[in-house]
Design an enzyme around this catalytic site. Structure first.
Site, PDB file in Angstrom:
ATOM      1  NE  ARG A  22     -70.118 -13.811  65.553  1.00 30.91           N
ATOM      2  CZ  ARG A  22     -69.443 -13.502  66.651  1.00 30.91           C
ATOM      3  NH1 ARG A  22     -69.079 -14.453  67.500  1.00 30.91           N
ATOM      4  NH2 ARG A  22     -69.132 -12.251  66.903  1.00 30.91           N
ATOM      5  CG  HIS A  27     -66.294 -13.544  62.520  1.00 30.78           C
ATOM      6  ND1 HIS A  27     -66.074 -13.162  63.814  1.00 30.78           N
ATOM      7  CD2 HIS A  27     -67.509 -13.039  62.203  1.00 30.78           C
ATOM      8  CE1 HIS A  27     -67.111 -12.469  64.267  1.00 30.78           C
ATOM      9  NE2 HIS A  27     -67.999 -12.396  63.301  1.00 30.78           N
ATOM     10  CG  ASP A  28     -61.710 -17.889  56.974  1.00 29.27           C
ATOM     11  OD1 ASP A  28     -60.647 -17.285  57.240  1.00 29.27           O
ATOM     12  OD2 ASP A  28     -61.764 -18.830  56.169  1.00 29.27           O
ATOM     13  CB  VAL A  83     -60.294 -11.040  58.812  1.00 27.31           C
ATOM     14  CG1 VAL A  83     -58.938 -10.516  59.265  1.00 27.31           C
ATOM     15  CG2 VAL A  83     -61.411 -10.366  59.606  1.00 27.31           C
ATOM     16  N   GLY A 129     -59.743 -12.479  53.476  1.00 26.28           N
ATOM     17  CA  GLY A 129     -60.434 -13.381  52.553  1.00 26.28           C
ATOM     18  C   GLY A 129     -60.681 -14.742  53.177  1.00 26.28           C
ATOM     19  CB  SER A 179     -56.588 -15.931  58.269  1.00 23.65           C
ATOM     20  OG  SER A 179     -57.798 -15.252  57.976  1.00 23.65           O
ATOM     21  CG  ASN A 217     -62.918 -13.497  65.820  1.00 29.30           C
ATOM     22  OD1 ASN A 217     -64.086 -13.361  65.467  1.00 29.30           O
ATOM     23  ND2 ASN A 217     -61.900 -13.359  64.992  1.00 29.30           N
ATOM     24  CG  HIS A 267     -77.404 -11.495  64.064  1.00 27.34           C
ATOM     25  ND1 HIS A 267     -77.030 -10.189  64.209  1.00 27.34           N
ATOM     26  CD2 HIS A 267     -76.247 -12.190  63.876  1.00 27.34           C
ATOM     27  CE1 HIS A 267     -75.704 -10.096  64.118  1.00 27.34           C
ATOM     28  NE2 HIS A 267     -75.208 -11.288  63.908  1.00 27.34           N
ATOM     29  CG  ASP A 299     -85.474 -15.675  66.677  1.00 34.28           C
ATOM     30  OD1 ASP A 299     -86.385 -15.140  67.350  1.00 34.28           O
ATOM     31  OD2 ASP A 299     -85.699 -16.317  65.623  1.00 34.28           O
ATOM     32  CB  THR A 311     -87.837 -19.703  65.770  1.00 37.49           C
ATOM     33  OG1 THR A 311     -87.374 -18.600  64.944  1.00 37.49           O
ATOM     34  CG2 THR A 311     -89.335 -19.796  65.647  1.00 37.49           C
ATOM     35  CG  ASP A 345     -86.941 -18.830  61.384  1.00 36.64           C
ATOM     36  OD1 ASP A 345     -86.160 -17.940  61.797  1.00 36.64           O
ATOM     37  OD2 ASP A 345     -87.815 -19.344  62.121  1.00 36.64           O
TER      38      ASP A 345
HETATM   39  C1  HEM Z   1     -74.062  -7.078  59.907  1.00 33.46           C
HETATM   40  C2  HEM Z   1     -73.128  -6.974  60.814  1.00 33.46           C
HETATM   41  C3  HEM Z   1     -72.944  -7.947  61.943  1.00 33.46           C
HETATM   42  C4  HEM Z   1     -72.666  -7.621  63.226  1.00 33.46           C
HETATM   43  C5  HEM Z   1     -72.470  -6.230  63.752  1.00 33.46           C
HETATM   44  C6  HEM Z   1     -72.607  -8.841  63.976  1.00 33.46           C
HETATM   45  C7  HEM Z   1     -72.331  -8.922  65.339  1.00 33.46           C
HETATM   46  C8  HEM Z   1     -72.467 -10.060  66.107  1.00 33.46           C
HETATM   47  C9  HEM Z   1     -72.290 -10.116  67.528  1.00 33.46           C
HETATM   48  C10 HEM Z   1     -71.886  -8.963  68.412  1.00 33.46           C
HETATM   49  C11 HEM Z   1     -72.573 -11.373  67.938  1.00 33.46           C
HETATM   50  C12 HEM Z   1     -72.547 -11.911  69.373  1.00 33.46           C
HETATM   51  C13 HEM Z   1     -71.150 -12.320  69.745  1.00 33.46           C
HETATM   52  C14 HEM Z   1     -70.978 -12.545  71.250  1.00 33.46           C
HETATM   53  O1  HEM Z   1     -71.726 -11.983  72.030  1.00 33.46           O
HETATM   54  O2  HEM Z   1     -70.071 -13.312  71.633  1.00 33.46           O
HETATM   55  C15 HEM Z   1     -72.938 -12.121  66.761  1.00 33.46           C
HETATM   56  C16 HEM Z   1     -73.319 -13.439  66.761  1.00 33.46           C
HETATM   57  C17 HEM Z   1     -73.590 -14.158  65.618  1.00 33.46           C
HETATM   58  N1  HEM Z   1     -73.484 -13.705  64.329  1.00 33.46           N
HETATM   59 FE1  HEM Z   1     -73.199 -11.791  63.748  1.00 33.46          FE
HETATM   60  N2  HEM Z   1     -72.854  -9.888  63.145  1.00 33.46           N
HETATM   61  C18 HEM Z   1     -73.051  -9.392  61.892  1.00 33.46           C
HETATM   62  C19 HEM Z   1     -73.287 -10.124  60.762  1.00 33.46           C
HETATM   63  C20 HEM Z   1     -73.339 -11.502  60.723  1.00 33.46           C
HETATM   64  C21 HEM Z   1     -73.316 -12.289  59.530  1.00 33.46           C
HETATM   65  C22 HEM Z   1     -73.141 -11.738  58.114  1.00 33.46           C
HETATM   66  C23 HEM Z   1     -73.415 -13.586  59.911  1.00 33.46           C
HETATM   67  C24 HEM Z   1     -73.421 -14.838  59.071  1.00 33.46           C
HETATM   68  C25 HEM Z   1     -73.856 -14.907  57.841  1.00 33.46           C
HETATM   69  C26 HEM Z   1     -73.529 -13.607  61.352  1.00 33.46           C
HETATM   70  C27 HEM Z   1     -73.751 -14.712  62.115  1.00 33.46           C
HETATM   71  C28 HEM Z   1     -73.794 -14.725  63.485  1.00 33.46           C
HETATM   72  C29 HEM Z   1     -74.155 -15.894  64.257  1.00 33.46           C
HETATM   73  C30 HEM Z   1     -74.624 -17.230  63.706  1.00 33.46           C
HETATM   74  C31 HEM Z   1     -74.015 -15.542  65.599  1.00 33.46           C
HETATM   75  C32 HEM Z   1     -74.230 -16.456  66.815  1.00 33.46           C
HETATM   76  C33 HEM Z   1     -72.936 -17.225  67.037  1.00 33.46           C
HETATM   77  C34 HEM Z   1     -72.964 -18.257  68.140  1.00 33.46           C
HETATM   78  O3  HEM Z   1     -74.012 -18.513  68.718  1.00 33.46           O
HETATM   79  O4  HEM Z   1     -71.895 -18.852  68.395  1.00 33.46           O
HETATM   80  N3  HEM Z   1     -73.443 -12.325  61.809  1.00 33.46           N
HETATM   81  N4  HEM Z   1     -72.847 -11.306  65.670  1.00 33.46           N
END
Ligand code: HEM
Ligand code: NAG
Ligand code: NAG
Ligand code: NAG
Length: 356
Positions: free
Chosen positions: A99, A103-104, A107, A109, A113, A133, A233, A273, A276, A281
């Protein structure tokens, strides 16, 4: 005066109704009772019609740190060891690192940052303080550990932005049990600025499909890539505040379980998830179909425009894994800085700019 009286009467009638209605701001990150309480300057659907060309990543190459002029052949191995040690202890850190890369890159590029607490401008509210963040991103200490070891081996050569990209690749490999092998060209330079208010360039959990597509296309990524990358996710965690208004739209058994876990607390974290939780996956896509996803931004992938891709990805056989590899590589090309760009540097410490 009569008009005013009518207005006051109208407000008195509409007032309580309007207050129960929530509106969303900061590009899908904040739910507020009144749009007036949105942070100043925060945008909601700012990215409509901003179409950017696909990112090309000028100056990036595979094996960049084997080259003369940027020689640090141990760099990638050092990152891999640091990531492995951390993820062995806690798979959640691997989710955090994947993640962090997203997020890097979205914002300013892929320029590191997101890591900064001390910038050129000297503002305290860096990206780390932004709504997507704050109290959420994790894995920073892995980047710092890898950076320290790399600086000891070859000072001033390897950028923090590249370390973030390598770490996301390595975390993906480990959490997918070796099924996902992202190719990561390197040569990114680090930026010197970071602003919390620019994190509204990230899509939010309350975003609708149009907002998701627009936010990705503003970075040169397609709707297909948006669907593919959302599959991340399938790991990691999320706070209840981002989905506790959706229990009625979820699989009832999952909704009951999550309601109990959340127990009315907005800040409680749950697995994204439920099936799993720690494996990268294609389960996410089956979860979309089964109403076992948490956010509105996940559930909207069940739309006529995207459902075919969701179904294909859910079917397994490695199709999603191959698409994810390519989309992650592509995401790593967004807005990369080159040596000759103004304010580009190789940071010595990843959380602060040089000479700060
Ligand atoms: C499509 C739009 C996306 C939205 C709206 C979104 C939103 C979010 C939100 C709200 C969370 C939970 C944060 C929290 O509760 O503290 C999250 C977690 C996460 N997101 Fe996304 N996300 C998106 C796309 C992505 C993408 C593109 C990736 C990576 C390729 C990603 C990877 C992750 C991961 C791995 C987590 C879990 C992080 C952790 O456990 O520390 N997400 N996301
Ligand atoms: C964003 O934050 C920076 C630094 O904190 C500030 O100077 C700038 O005016 C803000 N921009 C908007 C649009 O609010
Ligand atoms: C998506 O959200 C934006 C911003 O709130 C809104 O303008 C737009 O009408 C919404 N689109 C759909 C299809 O719901
Ligand atoms: C997906 O959308 C269809 C058509 O709008 C609807 O009937 C179905 O219940 C939705 N399924 C999920 C999993 O949201």
């Amino acid at each position: 005066m009569a008009k005013l009286a009518v207005l006051i009467t109208l407000l008195a009638i509409l007032g309580p109704v309007a207050c129960q209605d929530t509106s969303v701001c900061f590009n899908g990150w904040l739910r507020v009772l009144n749009p007036a309480s949105c942070p100043r300057g925060s945008r909601n659907n700012f990215f409509t019609r901003q179409r950017r060309p696909a990112p090309s990543g000028p100056g990036l190459s595979y094996g960049y740190y084997n080259n003369r002029g940027s020689f640090c052949p141990r760099a990638e191995g050092i990152v891999r060891n640091a990531v492995k040690a951390a993820v062995d202890q806690n798979p959640g850190i691997g989710a955090g690192l994947i993640r962090l890369f997203f997020h890097d890159c979205f914002v300013r590029g892929c320029d590191g940052s997101v890591l900064l607490t001390t910038t050129n401008t000297g503002n305290a509210d860096t990206e780390r303080e932004g709504p997507p963040n704050k109290n959420s991103l994790r894995g920073f200490e892995v980047i710092d550990t890898a950076k320290a070891a790399i600086e000891a081996a070859c000072p001033g050569v390897v950028s923090c932005a590249d370390i973030v990209a390598f770490a996301a690749r390595d975390a993906s490999a480990i959490l997918s049990n070796g099924n996902i092998r992202i190719r990561v060209p390197a040569g990114r330079y680090d930026g010197r600025e970071s602003f919390a208010n620019e994190t509204d360039q990230l899509p939010g959990p309350f975003s609708n499909l149009t907002q998701l597509q627009d936010t990705f296309s503003a970075k040169g990524l397609t709707s297909d890539e948006m669907v593919t990358l959302s599959g991340a996710h399938t790991i990691g965690r999320a706070r209840c505040q981002f989905f506790n208004g959706r229990f009625a739209d979820m699989d009832p058994a999952l909704a009951a379980k999550l309601t109990a876990q959340c127990n009315g607390n907005d800040d409680t974290n749950v697995n994204q998830d439920d099936v799993t939780p720690n494996v990268l996956d294609s389960q996410y896509y089956q979860n979309v179909i089964d109403k076992k996803v948490l956010f509105n931004s996940d559930a909207v992938l069940n739309s006529s425009e995207t459902i075919a891709q969701v179904t294909q990805n859910a079917n397994g056989g490695g199709a999603w894994e191959r698409k994810f590899e390519r989309a992650m590589e592509n995401m790593g090309k967004i807005g990369v800085k080159a040596r000759t760009d103004t304010g580009a540097e190789i940071r010595r410490v990843c959380w602060k700019v040089n000479s700060a």
